[in-house]
Write a protein that holds these residues in place. Structure first.
Motif, PDB file in Angstrom:
ATOM      1  N   ASN A  74       0.818  -1.211   0.000  1.00 22.57           N
ATOM      2  CA  ASN A  74       0.000   0.000   0.000  1.00 22.57           C
ATOM      3  C   ASN A  74       0.857   1.270   0.000  1.00 22.57           C
ATOM      4  N   ALA A  75       2.082   1.178   0.445  1.00 20.63           N
ATOM      5  CA  ALA A  75       2.974   2.344   0.412  1.00 20.63           C
ATOM      6  C   ALA A  75       3.424   2.655  -1.015  1.00 20.63           C
ATOM      7  N   LYS A  76       3.411   1.636  -1.868  1.00 19.42           N
ATOM      8  CA  LYS A  76       3.841   1.815  -3.262  1.00 19.42           C
ATOM      9  C   LYS A  76       2.672   1.823  -4.237  1.00 19.42           C
ATOM     10  N   ASN A  77       1.437   1.711  -3.705  1.00 15.80           N
ATOM     11  CA  ASN A  77       0.234   1.705  -4.560  1.00 15.80           C
ATOM     12  C   ASN A  77       0.317   0.621  -5.630  1.00 15.80           C
ATOM     13  N   THR A  78       0.798  -0.539  -5.232  1.00 23.56           N
ATOM     14  CA  THR A  78       1.051  -1.603  -6.201  1.00 23.56           C
ATOM     15  C   THR A  78       0.562  -2.948  -5.674  1.00 23.56           C
ATOM     16  N   VAL A  79      -0.020  -3.715  -6.587  1.00 25.77           N
ATOM     17  CA  VAL A  79      -0.399  -5.093  -6.294  1.00 25.77           C
ATOM     18  C   VAL A  79       0.440  -6.000  -7.175  1.00 25.77           C
ATOM     19  N   TYR A  80       0.791  -7.165  -6.638  1.00 29.02           N
ATOM     20  CA  TYR A  80       1.670  -8.097  -7.343  1.00 29.02           C
ATOM     21  C   TYR A  80       0.985  -9.442  -7.539  1.00 29.02           C
TER      22      TYR A  80
END
Length: 127
Positions: A74-80
């Motif tokens: 959530n700190a990088k606004n990214t889902v993997y």
């Protein structure tokens, strides 16, 4: 409006691994349920995995459970999407999806439930 941009696709041999990323913008990322879907040639789009706002709950299609892992930062606004033990039948365009509401289990697999979609990234698994 939420913008989603996928990356990380490519060509890999069967048994190999890839990690897909999806960067989100336009809304507070930690308030979004995130998911991955895929569309193989000649087939309809199908659910792969989903993850709750906090990352505490995850859901998987039976065909990928135990091989794929969805996670989020959530700190990088990214889902993997970490994909291991890839098979030729995993070949598809993989799409990231987002929605501000909460889903669980089967509800997450409904394509029409998701509000926002990325353009997709191609994954090709050779035999």
């Amino acid at each position: 409006q939420v913008q989603l941009v996928e990356s990380g696709g490519g060509l890999v041999q069967a048994g190999g691994s890839l990690r897909l990323s999806c960067a989100a913008s336009g809304r507070t990322f930690s308030s979004l349920t995130m998911g991955w879907f895929r569309r193989a040639p000649g087939k309809e789009r199908e659910f792969v995995a989903a993850i709750s706002w906090s990352g505490s709950s995850t859901y998987y299609a039976g065909s990928v459970k135990g091989r794929f892992t969805i996670s989020r930062d959530n700190a990088k606004n990214t889902v993997y999407l970490q994909m291991n033990s890839l098979k030729p039948e995993d070949t598809a365009v993989y799409h990231c999806a987002a929605d501000p509401d909460y889903c669980s289990g089967y509800g997450c697999s409904k394509i029409n439930w998701w509000d926002h979609w990325g353009q997709g990234t191609q994954v090709t698994v050779s035999s």
